[in-house]
Design a protein around this motif. Structure first.
Motif, mmCIF file in Angstrom:
data_model
loop_
_atom_site.group_PDB
_atom_site.id
_atom_site.type_symbol
_atom_site.label_atom_id
_atom_site.label_comp_id
_atom_site.label_asym_id
_atom_site.label_seq_id
_atom_site.Cartn_x
_atom_site.Cartn_y
_atom_site.Cartn_z
ATOM 1 N N THR A 64 1.014 -1.197 -0.104
ATOM 2 C CA THR A 64 -0.053 -0.174 0.077
ATOM 3 C C THR A 64 0.812 1.466 -0.131
ATOM 4 O O THR A 64 0.664 2.173 -0.726
ATOM 5 N N THR A 73 -4.073 4.752 -5.123
ATOM 6 C CA THR A 73 -4.486 3.847 -3.875
ATOM 7 C C THR A 73 -4.712 2.757 -4.402
ATOM 8 O O THR A 73 -4.718 2.284 -5.636
ATOM 9 N N ARG A 74 -5.243 1.966 -3.655
ATOM 10 C CA ARG A 74 -5.433 0.359 -3.862
ATOM 11 C C ARG A 74 -6.589 0.101 -4.620
ATOM 12 O O ARG A 74 -6.762 -0.799 -5.571
#
Ligand code: URA
Length: 194
Positions: A64, A73-74
């Motif tokens: 992450t 972002t993920r």
């Protein structure tokens, strides 16, 4: 139902190899269904098995951080593994387990159509880019046979867990990650004829 949802459903009922006997949950994958970047790790660990999501343990926290280091972002990317069930005692997945699980991964790739596939660790790299040594190939983009297109850009990287045991790998991974936006920029310039 989306193609990915159909694949999740099949993985949820899968008993094609011995890994199904030890799982709490299957770990099919997580992220954006049309992500430009697909990360492929090795196999779920204990935390992933408990939560049914990839890379949520210590190595996942670092993944992450790495994703955020390039301004994403993920939720912007897609993350999965070469095997979708936890190998016992976190051993490496056996080649026959990877082969048995392979069609789920190739179907995910065809559904997502990523511009870049980032392999995390040796086992993932070895399936797409045979005969490379990770110590030499890490961070170097390679164009090779694709699953959804004739040619696919791959970026082999060390597995984020390597940084937990060897702090120097942390810096290597942070540096190698910078290649990802550069490759995406180049691909978009090529597409726009620049
Ligand atoms: N290591 C992996 O390769 N995959 C995960 O999902 C977690 C740890």
């Amino acid at each position: 139902m989306s193609d990915l949802d159909k694949i999740y459903k099949e993985i949820g009922a899968c008993n094609k190899c011995q890994l199904c006997t030890g799982r709490t949950n299957v770990v099919p994958g997580y992220g954006h269904e049309k992500a430009s970047i697909l990360f492929i790790g090795e196999g779920p660990g204990k935390d992933e098995d408990l939560q049914g999501k990839p890379f949520v343990g210590a190595a996942g926290k670092f993944l992450t951080t790495l994703i955020e280091s390039i301004g994403l972002t993920r939720e912007d990317v897609y993350i999965t593994n070469v095997v979708k069930c936890r190998p016992p005692e976190n051993r490496d997945p056996f080649p026959e387990e990877i082969s048995t699980c392979w069609s789920y991964l190739t179907r995910q790739i065809k559904a997502i159509k990523p511009l870049v596939i980032v392999t995390l660790g040796r086992h993932s790299m070895g399936r797409f880019l045979p005969d490379l040594k990770i110590s030499e190939a890490h961070g170097c983009p390679k164009v090779y046979k694709g699953i959804w297109s004739e040619k696919q850009v791959y970026i082999p990287l060390y597995h984020p867990a390597a940084a937990l045991y060897d702090p120097r790998k942390r810096d290597v991974l942070l540096e190698d990650f910078k290649v990802i936006p550069k490759v995406l920029k180049k691909l978009s310039q090529q597409k726009n004829g620049a």
